[in-house]
Design a protein around this motif. Structure first.
Motif, PDB file in Angstrom:
ATOM      1  N   LEU A 162      83.891  -2.425  43.187  1.00  0.00           N
ATOM      2  CA  LEU A 162      85.149  -1.225  43.034  1.00  0.00           C
ATOM      3  C   LEU A 162      84.448  -0.133  42.419  1.00  0.00           C
ATOM      4  O   LEU A 162      84.796   0.899  41.936  1.00  0.00           O
ATOM      5  N   GLY A 163      83.371   0.127  42.585  1.00  0.00           N
ATOM      6  CA  GLY A 163      82.334   1.175  42.631  1.00  0.00           C
ATOM      7  C   GLY A 163      82.140   1.643  40.379  1.00  0.00           C
ATOM      8  O   GLY A 163      82.462   3.367  40.717  1.00  0.00           O
ATOM      9  N   GLN A 164      82.771   1.035  39.783  1.00  0.00           N
ATOM     10  CA  GLN A 164      82.609   1.103  39.102  1.00  0.00           C
ATOM     11  C   GLN A 164      81.896   0.770  37.901  1.00  0.00           C
ATOM     12  O   GLN A 164      81.218   0.044  37.645  1.00  0.00           O
ATOM     13  N   GLN A 165      81.482   1.978  36.653  1.00  0.00           N
ATOM     14  CA  GLN A 165      80.991   1.624  35.141  1.00  0.00           C
ATOM     15  C   GLN A 165      81.635   0.627  33.878  1.00  0.00           C
ATOM     16  O   GLN A 165      80.704   0.118  33.434  1.00  0.00           O
ATOM     17  N   GLN A 166      82.943   1.236  34.115  1.00  0.00           N
ATOM     18  CA  GLN A 166      84.190   0.935  33.262  1.00  0.00           C
ATOM     19  C   GLN A 166      85.788   1.079  33.903  1.00  0.00           C
ATOM     20  O   GLN A 166      85.460   1.500  34.710  1.00  0.00           O
ATOM     21  N   VAL A 167      85.877  -0.353  33.036  1.00  0.00           N
ATOM     22  CA  VAL A 167      87.278  -0.192  33.535  1.00  0.00           C
ATOM     23  C   VAL A 167      88.253  -0.181  32.291  1.00  0.00           C
ATOM     24  O   VAL A 167      87.776  -0.641  31.661  1.00  0.00           O
ATOM     25  N   PHE A 168      89.685   0.132  32.816  1.00  0.00           N
ATOM     26  CA  PHE A 168      90.596  -0.201  31.355  1.00  0.00           C
ATOM     27  C   PHE A 168      90.537  -1.723  32.027  1.00  0.00           C
ATOM     28  O   PHE A 168      91.002  -2.264  33.225  1.00  0.00           O
ATOM     29  N   VAL A 169      91.328  -2.896  30.684  1.00  0.00           N
ATOM     30  CA  VAL A 169      91.708  -4.246  30.852  1.00  0.00           C
ATOM     31  C   VAL A 169      92.634  -4.451  30.328  1.00  0.00           C
ATOM     32  O   VAL A 169      93.302  -4.143  29.131  1.00  0.00           O
ATOM     33  N   VAL A 170      93.157  -5.228  31.227  1.00  0.00           N
ATOM     34  CA  VAL A 170      94.864  -5.811  30.352  1.00  0.00           C
ATOM     35  C   VAL A 170      94.793  -7.336  31.205  1.00  0.00           C
ATOM     36  O   VAL A 170      95.205  -7.306  31.835  1.00  0.00           O
ATOM     37  N   GLY A 171      95.034  -8.166  30.042  1.00  0.00           N
ATOM     38  CA  GLY A 171      95.668  -9.745  29.939  1.00  0.00           C
ATOM     39  C   GLY A 171      96.501  -9.692  29.781  1.00  0.00           C
ATOM     40  O   GLY A 171      96.998  -9.727  28.493  1.00  0.00           O
ATOM     41  N   HIS A 172      96.785 -11.256  29.675  1.00  0.00           N
ATOM     42  CA  HIS A 172      97.417 -11.888  29.038  1.00  0.00           C
ATOM     43  C   HIS A 172      98.298 -13.689  29.238  1.00  0.00           C
ATOM     44  O   HIS A 172      97.239 -13.771  30.485  1.00  0.00           O
ATOM     45  N   ASP A 173      98.024 -14.055  28.357  1.00  0.00           N
ATOM     46  CA  ASP A 173      98.041 -15.578  28.460  1.00  0.00           C
ATOM     47  C   ASP A 173      96.609 -16.115  28.644  1.00  0.00           C
ATOM     48  O   ASP A 173      95.685 -15.910  28.238  1.00  0.00           O
ATOM     49  N   TRP A 174      95.683 -17.080  29.147  1.00  0.00           N
ATOM     50  CA  TRP A 174      94.673 -17.160  30.208  1.00  0.00           C
ATOM     51  C   TRP A 174      94.066 -15.462  30.216  1.00  0.00           C
ATOM     52  O   TRP A 174      92.923 -15.111  30.118  1.00  0.00           O
ATOM     53  N   GLY A 175      94.447 -14.884  30.958  1.00  0.00           N
ATOM     54  CA  GLY A 175      93.964 -13.626  31.621  1.00  0.00           C
ATOM     55  C   GLY A 175      93.594 -12.961  29.589  1.00  0.00           C
ATOM     56  O   GLY A 175      92.798 -12.537  30.046  1.00  0.00           O
ATOM     57  N   PHE A 199     106.284 -14.352  27.695  1.00  0.00           N
ATOM     58  CA  PHE A 199     105.992 -14.016  29.601  1.00  0.00           C
ATOM     59  C   PHE A 199     106.593 -13.088  29.223  1.00  0.00           C
ATOM     60  O   PHE A 199     107.649 -12.183  29.974  1.00  0.00           O
ATOM     61  N   ILE A 200     105.578 -12.116  28.217  1.00  0.00           N
ATOM     62  CA  ILE A 200     106.478 -10.262  28.427  1.00  0.00           C
ATOM     63  C   ILE A 200     106.297  -9.729  28.747  1.00  0.00           C
ATOM     64  O   ILE A 200     106.633  -8.818  28.675  1.00  0.00           O
ATOM     65  N   ASN A 201     105.290  -9.752  29.728  1.00  0.00           N
ATOM     66  CA  ASN A 201     104.946  -8.536  30.739  1.00  0.00           C
ATOM     67  C   ASN A 201     105.877  -8.968  31.624  1.00  0.00           C
ATOM     68  O   ASN A 201     106.623  -7.444  32.086  1.00  0.00           O
ATOM     69  N   GLN A 202     106.794  -9.672  31.537  1.00  0.00           N
ATOM     70  CA  GLN A 202     107.453  -9.688  33.076  1.00  0.00           C
ATOM     71  C   GLN A 202     109.151  -9.335  32.256  1.00  0.00           C
ATOM     72  O   GLN A 202     109.733  -9.383  33.074  1.00  0.00           O
ATOM     73  N   GLU A 203     108.862 -10.951  30.919  1.00  0.00           N
ATOM     74  CA  GLU A 203     110.660 -10.143  30.146  1.00  0.00           C
ATOM     75  C   GLU A 203     110.696  -8.705  30.356  1.00  0.00           C
ATOM     76  O   GLU A 203     112.315  -8.262  30.033  1.00  0.00           O
ATOM     77  N   LYS A 204     109.925  -7.797  29.508  1.00  0.00           N
ATOM     78  CA  LYS A 204     109.814  -6.821  28.993  1.00  0.00           C
ATOM     79  C   LYS A 204     109.219  -5.627  29.907  1.00  0.00           C
ATOM     80  O   LYS A 204     108.501  -4.952  29.018  1.00  0.00           O
ATOM     81  N   PRO A 205     109.025  -5.650  31.116  1.00  0.00           N
ATOM     82  CA  PRO A 205     108.512  -4.920  31.438  1.00  0.00           C
ATOM     83  C   PRO A 205     108.123  -3.499  31.673  1.00  0.00           C
ATOM     84  O   PRO A 205     106.853  -2.427  31.722  1.00  0.00           O
ATOM     85  N   ASN A 206     109.103  -2.623  31.640  1.00  0.00           N
ATOM     86  CA  ASN A 206     109.277  -1.743  30.915  1.00  0.00           C
ATOM     87  C   ASN A 206     108.684  -0.782  29.860  1.00  0.00           C
ATOM     88  O   ASN A 206     107.926  -0.050  29.652  1.00  0.00           O
ATOM     89  N   GLU A 207     109.166  -1.901  29.110  1.00  0.00           N
ATOM     90  CA  GLU A 207     108.056  -1.492  27.120  1.00  0.00           C
ATOM     91  C   GLU A 207     106.359  -1.855  27.631  1.00  0.00           C
ATOM     92  O   GLU A 207     105.952  -1.289  27.378  1.00  0.00           O
ATOM     93  N   ILE A 208     106.543  -2.980  27.691  1.00  0.00           N
ATOM     94  CA  ILE A 208     104.938  -3.383  28.295  1.00  0.00           C
ATOM     95  C   ILE A 208     103.939  -2.390  28.813  1.00  0.00           C
ATOM     96  O   ILE A 208     103.054  -1.530  28.633  1.00  0.00           O
TER      97      ILE A 208
END
Length: 317
Positions: free
Chosen positions: A90-103, A297-306
């Motif tokens: 992606l040509g990035q030196q750093q990224v933000f990361v968001v993970g859920h469950d195994w992610g 499954f919080i990111n699907q259950e509350k998508p706008n809030e997450i």
């Protein structure tokens, strides 16, 4: 969802499917089991609309990404190697990361092994599990919950797959994404995975038949072995991560969990979060949010809030 673009990237010896949208700082979104990039569909659109480039891969073994046949090919070193190569592509030196469950587990590991690549982390549902120097994780689960805990039942290659094959894939996905009872974590050999499910499922408002059909279509194509192999590498990962025993997470972190999430009610987790252990292992932990009335499954259950929580945290960096 038609505005989300898809492509295949060559990383670490495999082909990885990536869904993405937007321009700006990269936010890498890592899904869990049994999910896909699609679990982040709402966050991809939201973040892209707020000036970020949202990138959600199918992790190795999932969806349209390659699925190496050997279980040991899903070790933490393989999976983190994929992400390092993806970030570089992606040509990035750093990224933000968001993970859920195994992610989330993968995201913790990325921050542990390559903190230099991560600007900040937002993790959902699964706390950092610091390596215990003398206790293998699957052995610990077996000692606490017995052989019928689902993680123990997942260990033998082919067994869970054969049982899943006898269940309609859409029904199986519905069950996984809507479970709320602790009994779902215990699967006796006599009843099997099919015997642990009810026959009628009323979908919650946040999950549609279209969503279920998308997940099911991909798992019908790829099977579940890739995702299950992450569980089969848990003890191997414990061995591989020995050099990092006692090493803290050295990136800024926000952690979010639902108060109805079964992971939040795992013995010891609430004490770990609220009584100082978590902050000791994650010294740059800046915020802990416990969302009321929300399950796993919080990111699907509350998508706008997450989406708002993610944006409000990463915009500071």
């Amino acid at each position: 969802m038609e505005t989300i673009t898809h492509r295949t990237v060559e990383v670490n010896g495999i082909k990885m499917h990536v869904a993405e949208k937007g321009e700006g700082p990269v936010v890498l979104l890592l899904h869990g089991f049994p999910e896909l990039w699609y679990t982040w569909r709402h966050q991809i659109l939201s973040l892209a609309g707020r000036g970020f480039r949202a990138v959600a891969p199918d992790l190795r073994g999932y969806g349209d990404s390659d699925a190496p046949p050997c279980p040991s090919s899903y070790s933490v070193l393989h999976v983190i190697g994929d992400l390092v190569a993806l970030i570089q592509s992606l040509g990035q030196q750093q990224v933000f990361v968001v993970g859920h469950d195994w992610g989330a587990v993968v995201a913790w590991s990325l921050c542990l092994l390559r903190p230099d690549l991560v600007k900040a982390l937002v993790n959902l549902s699964v706390v950092f599990n610091a390596r215990h120097p003398s206790r293998r994780p699957v052995d610990s689960i077996r000692a606490i919950f017995g052989e019928d805990h689902y993680i123990c039942r997942f260990q033998e290659p082919g067994v869970a797959e054969a049982e899943f094959a006898r269940i309609d894939t859409a029904l199986l996905i519905k069950k996984f994404l809507t479970y709320r009872k602790p009994s779902a974590l215990v699967v006796s050999k006599e009843k099997g995975f099919g015997g642990s499910f009810d026959t009628v499922i009323n979908l919650p408002s946040w999950l549609s038949e279209e969503d279920i059909n998308y997940f099911a279509s991909k798992f019908k194509q790829s099977g579940f072995t890739g995702g299950l192999n992450y569980y089969r590498c848990m003890n191997l990962n414990w061995e591989l991560l020995a050099p990092w025993t006692g090493e803290p997470i050295k990136v800024p972190v926000k952690f979010i969990v639902g108060d109805l999430d079964l992971t939040y009610h795992t013995p010891g987790v609430q004490a770990y979060i609220h009584e100082g252990g978590f902050r000791k292992d994650v010294p740059f932990l800046q915020d802990v949010v416990v969302m009321e009335g929300v399950g796993h499954f919080i990111n699907q259950e509350k998508p706008n809030e997450i989406s708002d929580h993610i944006y409000e945290f990463i915009r500071k960096f």
